[in-house]
Write an enzyme that holds these catalytic residues in place. Structure first.
Site, PDB file in Angstrom:
ATOM      1  N   GLU A  54       0.783  -1.168   0.122  1.00 35.69           N
ATOM      2  CA  GLU A  54      -0.245   0.039   0.016  1.00 35.69           C
ATOM      3  C   GLU A  54       0.737   1.345   0.087  1.00 35.69           C
ATOM      4  O   GLU A  54       1.749   1.248   0.505  1.00 35.69           O
ATOM      5  CB  GLU A  54      -1.081   0.020   1.240  1.00 35.69           C
ATOM      6  CG  GLU A  54      -1.921  -0.957   1.301  1.00 35.69           C
ATOM      7  CD  GLU A  54      -2.798  -0.678   2.683  1.00 35.69           C
ATOM      8  OE1 GLU A  54      -2.632   0.355   3.086  1.00 35.69           O
ATOM      9  OE2 GLU A  54      -3.537  -1.652   2.811  1.00 35.69           O
TER      10      GLU A  54
ATOM     11  N   LYS B 163       2.199   4.442   1.394  1.00 38.70           N
ATOM     12  CA  LYS B 163       2.419   4.882   2.806  1.00 38.70           C
ATOM     13  C   LYS B 163       2.109   6.277   2.870  1.00 38.70           C
ATOM     14  O   LYS B 163       3.220   7.107   2.509  1.00 38.70           O
ATOM     15  CB  LYS B 163       3.867   4.493   3.390  1.00 38.70           C
ATOM     16  CG  LYS B 163       3.855   4.817   4.756  1.00 38.70           C
ATOM     17  CD  LYS B 163       4.840   4.636   5.319  1.00 38.70           C
ATOM     18  CE  LYS B 163       5.335   4.639   6.990  1.00 38.70           C
ATOM     19  NZ  LYS B 163       5.003   6.159   7.527  1.00 38.70           N
TER      20      LYS B 163
ATOM     21  N   ARG C 179      -2.596   9.720  11.704  1.00 39.08           N
ATOM     22  CA  ARG C 179      -3.317   8.672  11.681  1.00 39.08           C
ATOM     23  C   ARG C 179      -4.548   8.709  12.485  1.00 39.08           C
ATOM     24  O   ARG C 179      -4.355   9.487  13.709  1.00 39.08           O
ATOM     25  CB  ARG C 179      -2.379   7.392  12.399  1.00 39.08           C
ATOM     26  CG  ARG C 179      -3.148   6.134  12.266  1.00 39.08           C
ATOM     27  CD  ARG C 179      -2.280   5.254  12.880  1.00 39.08           C
ATOM     28  NE  ARG C 179      -2.590   3.609  12.906  1.00 39.08           N
ATOM     29  CZ  ARG C 179      -1.793   2.622  13.060  1.00 39.08           C
ATOM     30  NH1 ARG C 179      -0.767   2.872  12.945  1.00 39.08           N
ATOM     31  NH2 ARG C 179      -2.479   1.365  12.890  1.00 39.08           N
TER      32      ARG C 179
ATOM     33  N   ARG D 287      -2.919   8.659  16.961  1.00 45.27           N
ATOM     34  CA  ARG D 287      -2.130   7.290  17.498  1.00 45.27           C
ATOM     35  C   ARG D 287      -2.081   7.531  19.002  1.00 45.27           C
ATOM     36  O   ARG D 287      -1.713   6.347  19.601  1.00 45.27           O
ATOM     37  CB  ARG D 287      -0.913   7.551  16.681  1.00 45.27           C
ATOM     38  CG  ARG D 287      -0.080   6.239  16.886  1.00 45.27           C
ATOM     39  CD  ARG D 287       0.874   6.382  15.405  1.00 45.27           C
ATOM     40  NE  ARG D 287       2.087   5.908  15.981  1.00 45.27           N
ATOM     41  CZ  ARG D 287       3.077   5.828  14.885  1.00 45.27           C
ATOM     42  NH1 ARG D 287       2.868   6.011  13.876  1.00 45.27           N
ATOM     43  NH2 ARG D 287       4.252   5.398  15.663  1.00 45.27           N
TER      44      ARG D 287
ATOM     45  N   GLU E 293      -5.274   7.270   7.205  1.00 48.11           N
ATOM     46  CA  GLU E 293      -4.323   8.263   7.481  1.00 48.11           C
ATOM     47  C   GLU E 293      -4.936   9.607   6.656  1.00 48.11           C
ATOM     48  O   GLU E 293      -5.664   9.687   5.651  1.00 48.11           O
ATOM     49  CB  GLU E 293      -2.953   7.934   6.726  1.00 48.11           C
ATOM     50  CG  GLU E 293      -1.621   9.003   6.840  1.00 48.11           C
ATOM     51  CD  GLU E 293      -1.008   8.476   8.101  1.00 48.11           C
ATOM     52  OE1 GLU E 293      -1.443   7.706   8.822  1.00 48.11           O
ATOM     53  OE2 GLU E 293      -0.048   9.141   8.214  1.00 48.11           O
TER      54      GLU E 293
ATOM     55  N   PHE F 208      -7.267   2.382   5.672  1.00 45.51           N
ATOM     56  CA  PHE F 208      -6.464   1.390   5.360  1.00 45.51           C
ATOM     57  C   PHE F 208      -7.044   0.105   5.998  1.00 45.51           C
ATOM     58  O   PHE F 208      -6.429  -0.815   6.136  1.00 45.51           O
ATOM     59  CB  PHE F 208      -5.136   1.725   5.108  1.00 45.51           C
ATOM     60  CG  PHE F 208      -4.682   2.167   6.537  1.00 45.51           C
ATOM     61  CD1 PHE F 208      -4.527   1.422   7.868  1.00 45.51           C
ATOM     62  CD2 PHE F 208      -4.281   3.306   6.548  1.00 45.51           C
ATOM     63  CE1 PHE F 208      -3.977   2.067   8.873  1.00 45.51           C
ATOM     64  CE2 PHE F 208      -3.534   4.163   7.780  1.00 45.51           C
ATOM     65  CZ  PHE F 208      -3.545   3.396   8.936  1.00 45.51           C
TER      66      PHE F 208
ATOM     67  N   ARG G 184       4.105  -3.809  17.781  1.00 48.92           N
ATOM     68  CA  ARG G 184       5.036  -3.675  16.224  1.00 48.92           C
ATOM     69  C   ARG G 184       5.474  -5.059  15.772  1.00 48.92           C
ATOM     70  O   ARG G 184       5.979  -5.893  16.568  1.00 48.92           O
ATOM     71  CB  ARG G 184       6.345  -2.927  16.708  1.00 48.92           C
ATOM     72  CG  ARG G 184       7.147  -2.468  15.343  1.00 48.92           C
ATOM     73  CD  ARG G 184       8.151  -1.556  16.134  1.00 48.92           C
ATOM     74  NE  ARG G 184       7.753  -0.222  16.348  1.00 48.92           N
ATOM     75  CZ  ARG G 184       7.474   0.801  15.364  1.00 48.92           C
ATOM     76  NH1 ARG G 184       7.325   0.615  14.262  1.00 48.92           N
ATOM     77  NH2 ARG G 184       7.122   1.809  16.138  1.00 48.92           N
TER      78      ARG G 184
ATOM     79  N   LYS H 258       7.203  -1.624   7.079  1.00 46.92           N
ATOM     80  CA  LYS H 258       7.202  -0.138   6.321  1.00 46.92           C
ATOM     81  C   LYS H 258       8.352  -0.179   5.507  1.00 46.92           C
ATOM     82  O   LYS H 258       9.552  -0.634   5.823  1.00 46.92           O
ATOM     83  CB  LYS H 258       7.105   0.895   7.322  1.00 46.92           C
ATOM     84  CG  LYS H 258       7.873   1.002   8.476  1.00 46.92           C
ATOM     85  CD  LYS H 258       7.770   2.285   9.282  1.00 46.92           C
ATOM     86  CE  LYS H 258       8.708   2.088  10.383  1.00 46.92           C
ATOM     87  NZ  LYS H 258       8.289   3.053  11.425  1.00 46.92           N
TER      88      LYS H 258
HETATM   89  P1  AMP Z   1       5.716   5.189  11.189  1.00 46.57           P
HETATM   90  O1  AMP Z   1       5.115   6.557  11.665  1.00 46.57           O
HETATM   91  O2  AMP Z   1       7.048   5.383  10.170  1.00 46.57           O
HETATM   92  O3  AMP Z   1       6.305   4.162  12.175  1.00 46.57           O
HETATM   93  O4  AMP Z   1       4.926   4.578  10.331  1.00 46.57           O
HETATM   94  C1  AMP Z   1       3.657   4.165  10.460  1.00 46.57           C
HETATM   95  C2  AMP Z   1       2.602   5.066  10.397  1.00 46.57           C
HETATM   96  O5  AMP Z   1       2.369   5.191   8.828  1.00 46.57           O
HETATM   97  C3  AMP Z   1       1.122   4.621  10.726  1.00 46.57           C
HETATM   98  O6  AMP Z   1       1.029   4.778  12.262  1.00 46.57           O
HETATM   99  C4  AMP Z   1       0.068   5.465   9.983  1.00 46.57           C
HETATM  100  O7  AMP Z   1      -0.154   6.569  10.396  1.00 46.57           O
HETATM  101  C5  AMP Z   1       1.239   5.659   8.610  1.00 46.57           C
HETATM  102  N1  AMP Z   1       0.435   4.924   7.331  1.00 46.57           N
HETATM  103  C6  AMP Z   1       0.428   5.557   6.278  1.00 46.57           C
HETATM  104  N2  AMP Z   1      -0.163   5.039   5.293  1.00 46.57           N
HETATM  105  C7  AMP Z   1      -0.156   3.872   5.828  1.00 46.57           C
HETATM  106  C8  AMP Z   1      -1.033   2.539   5.335  1.00 46.57           C
HETATM  107  N3  AMP Z   1      -1.263   2.394   4.137  1.00 46.57           N
HETATM  108  N4  AMP Z   1      -1.082   1.663   6.231  1.00 46.57           N
HETATM  109  C9  AMP Z   1      -0.612   1.811   7.407  1.00 46.57           C
HETATM  110  N5  AMP Z   1      -0.251   2.852   7.979  1.00 46.57           N
HETATM  111  C10 AMP Z   1       0.009   3.684   7.142  1.00 46.57           C
END
Ligand code: AMP
Length: 642
Positions: free
Chosen positions: A295, A297, A302, A321, A351, A392, A476, A482
């Site tokens: 998907e 990102k 969030r 979050r 998001e 999502f 996690r 990611k």
């Molecule tokens: P990170 O903040 O870098 O740990 O990445 C996780 C965050 O990516 C999640 O908490 C979401 O806010 C965001 N996010 C953006 N797009 C997506 C997606 N398609 N699926 C899940 N999370 C997403």
């Protein structure tokens, strides 16, 4: 600490257990309700002044000298007035109810009410009670009791296997020390258990008969694994319903085994599932067993949306979050959800991203972050920065918990809840699905990743499609991985780009250009190639100015020296040069900068371009940034990382 908490809570009755957990954690209600104490110390001292007649100055000096509000009260409260001596002893119930009343009273007029309640409580307090009441009110309990410590304690307190083990062990002769531990284990649970494990684990020098030792060791080891099993169940309950006091009470009333029934509920935010990170697409596919749902990102905020059907309409709550209630800051998102929702109680996740009103493309997250906390000019912001909620996941549908269903099933439900939803960003609708593709080879994955960057996303989220791809609240895990380009590579350099084409504006920009097609100079092939569509960084004045500046260079069709795959409403002769900043250089199938069809089908693109406000009148178009400079910048960019 765990041991202390266990002995404190072990024999308490269920209602007091609930209050005790609130009090030792210094909370009025569950964290997600956002109700905080934090009464001004001055008000507490004023209450003391009223019941002791000690002057406010003297009290304030004492407070300064002693250094802590609780210790101060413990010392001075003894000097209560005679009239106040008739008192009713305090109960936990009464203290907690009063604390709740105080925390939930808002506004200036409430000061008097708060003061009255504090006076009443302190009037009936013993010095040591006054000490802790003062600390609670001032939000200065600072006991540092973490969530995990409480969960740990509960997994001992409610473990009936410990009682069974005590019974079994009482029949065995474990020596004086060992037998002592067994007796203590009934009420102390942790310390004696570990003491016992220590003696039983010693093969040499253990005075216990070897056969009995083995038997006892088996019993205590079973206890240990039973404690960790229960701990896991409590943790799961906490992740889907983050309120320890409520979990403890329900375990006490309904029985510890019923903790597994604690489930998702509209209005109670779940702790978010998080993803692991990976260093390459190859690695992701390997970890996912060859196939995964990729998907985009999105770089936004969030949002967990709780939507319920009520008799008088639809009720929506939005949580961040951090499980804060952010409903009030996103009235536009609430409206969209209400309008498009179909069903009963649901919880969905997505998001929230800012979208450029003119170009319809995604904007950097910073644009939306400005909305947070602003109450008064919120409506103005709502108008200025339209947002899109890109969904999502679905965690509850028609009041049914979906967290333990596989991912693709959960995602499928989103289209049932919002019947017209699609993967295309649509400004008017305000709601879409995340772009997703099932990927099972590396080149496909790479291509999807580049596409994500091209569309203003920060990378991709790969999601497991296996039967066990559950929503792991609060964890996690490897069900989500990611992969993003390193944001440290934000370009420090500006680029000087040639205006090649224009797009008619709409809305506020009607009659002006809403965005421009910008290019670089390819010095080898002697042509201009496109690098980005630029719609950000323009004030109304600049847009007016641009209209005049560009007018003389308008042409009907792109000149021969242009290489463009993108259409534009108008083309211009290459004359006007603008200074532009951006986040990074990426690859793109729609731009032509450095495009070598023989190598691959993409050119370079500038992500998140923004006009600095500077017209480079000093530069001719062939002095604009060249393709080789772009190539160099791309090389400098630290390449792809996590
Ligand atoms: P990170 O903040 O870098 O740990 O990445 C996780 C965050 O990516 C999640 O908490 C979401 O806010 C965001 N996010 C953006 N797009 C997506 C997606 N398609 N699926 C899940 N999370 C997403």
């Amino acid at each position: 600490m765990t041991d202390e908490i266990i002995s404190l809570l072990y024999e308490i009755d269920p209602e007091d257990l609930y209050i005790s957990i609130r009090l030792i954690r210094g909370e009025v209600g569950p964290g997600y309700e956002g109700v905080d104490l934090g009464i001004a110390e001055k008000l507490i001292l004023k209450a003391v002044n009223m019941i002791t007649s000690i002057g406010e100055d003297e009290l304030s000096n004492e407070r300064k000298r002693i250094g802590d509000i609780g210790d101060t009260l413990e010392k001075v409260i003894i000097r209560k007035n005679q009239a106040s001596l008739f008192s009713e002893p305090l109960s936990m119930d009464r203290v907690f109810n009063n604390i709740q009343k105080i925390a939930r009273k808002e506004g200036r007029a409430s000061q008097d009410v708060k003061l009255k309640i504090i006076v009443e409580m302190l009037n009936d307090s013993e010095p040591v009670e006054a000490k802790y009441i003062a600390r609670s009110l001032a939000a200065k309990m600072r006991l540092g009791i973490s969530t995990m410590t409480v969960i740990d304690s509960l997994s001992y307190i409610f473990n009936t296997d410990i009682d069974n083990a005590v019974e079994a062990l009482s029949d065995l002769d474990l020596g004086e020390v060992g037998n002592g531990y067994v007796k203590e284990m009934i009420s102390h649970r942790t310390k004696p258990l570990y003491g016992l494990i220590e003696i039983l684990s010693k093969k040499k020098g253990c005075p216990i008969d070897p056969y009995i030792r083995e038997q006892a060791l088996m019993v205590v080891q079973e206890v240990r694994s039973s404690v960790s099993e229960l701990r896991e169940k409590i943790e799961r309950a906490y992740n889907v319903h983050p309120d320890l006091a409520l979990i403890a009470r329900s375990m006490a009333i309904d029985g510890p085994e019923r903790v597994i029934d604690i489930s998702v509920k509209a209005g109670v935010p779940l702790r978010s599932m998080l993803g692991e990170r990976s260093k390459s697409i190859e690695d992701i596919l390997l970890k996912m067993g060859g196939t995964a749902a990729f998907e985009y990102k999105y770089d936004g905020l969030r949002i967990q949306a709780h939507i319920s059907k009520k008799r008088d309409g639809v009720d929506v709550h939005l949580y961040s979050r951090q499980l804060e209630d952010i409903t009030e800051q996103y009235p536009d998102v609430v409206d969209v959800l209400k309008k498009r929702f179909s069903g009963d109680d649901c919880i969905v996740e997505g998001e929230c991203v800012p979208v450029d009103r003119e170009t319809g493309s995604l904007l950097p997250f910073q644009v939306i972050s400005r909305r947070r906390g602003r109450k008064f000019d919120l409506m103005k912001k709502v108008d200025e920065v339209p947002v899109q909620l890109v969904l999502f996941d679905c965690l509850m549908h028609n009041a049914e918990d979906k967290t333990l269903r596989p991912f693709m099933e959960r995602r499928g439900i989103l289209s049932v809840i919002f019947p017209q939803i699609s993967e295309e960003l649509e400004l008017k609708g305000g709601l879409s699905l995340s772009k997703m593709k099932i990927i099972n080879d590396i080149p496909q994955g790479e291509k999807f990743f580049e596409q994500a960057l091209e569309n203003g996303c920060e990378g991709i989220m790969a999601k497991s499609t296996s039967d066990t791809s559950f929503y792991q609240a609060g964890k996690r895990g490897w069900n989500w991985i990611k992969f993003k380009r390193d944001y440290r590579s934000e370009l420090n350099d500006t680029l000087d780009l040639v205006v090649m084409g224009g797009y008619h504006g709409s809305g506020k920009r009607r009659g002006l250009y809403g965005a421009l097609l910008m290019g670089v100079w390819n010095e080898n092939d002697r042509r201009y190639e496109t690098l980005c569509k630029l719609g950000t960084g323009f004030t109304d004045d600049i847009l007016e100015d641009l209209l005049d500046r560009l007018e003389p260079y308008k042409i009907n069709a792109p000149p021969l020296e242009y290489s463009a795959r993108m259409e534009a409403d108008v083309f211009f002769q290459p004359r006007v040069v603008l200074e532009v900043v951006g986040a990074e250089i990426s690859h793109s199938p729609i731009h032509t900068a450095g495009w070598k069809p023989s190598v691959d089908d993409t050119g370079y693109a500038l992500r998140f371009p923004r006009f600095t406000g500077r017209f480079r009148d000093d530069k001719g178009p062939d002095q604009a940034t060249t393709v080789s400079e772009v190539e160099r910048l791309y090389g400098l960019q630290n390449k792809r990382s996590i």
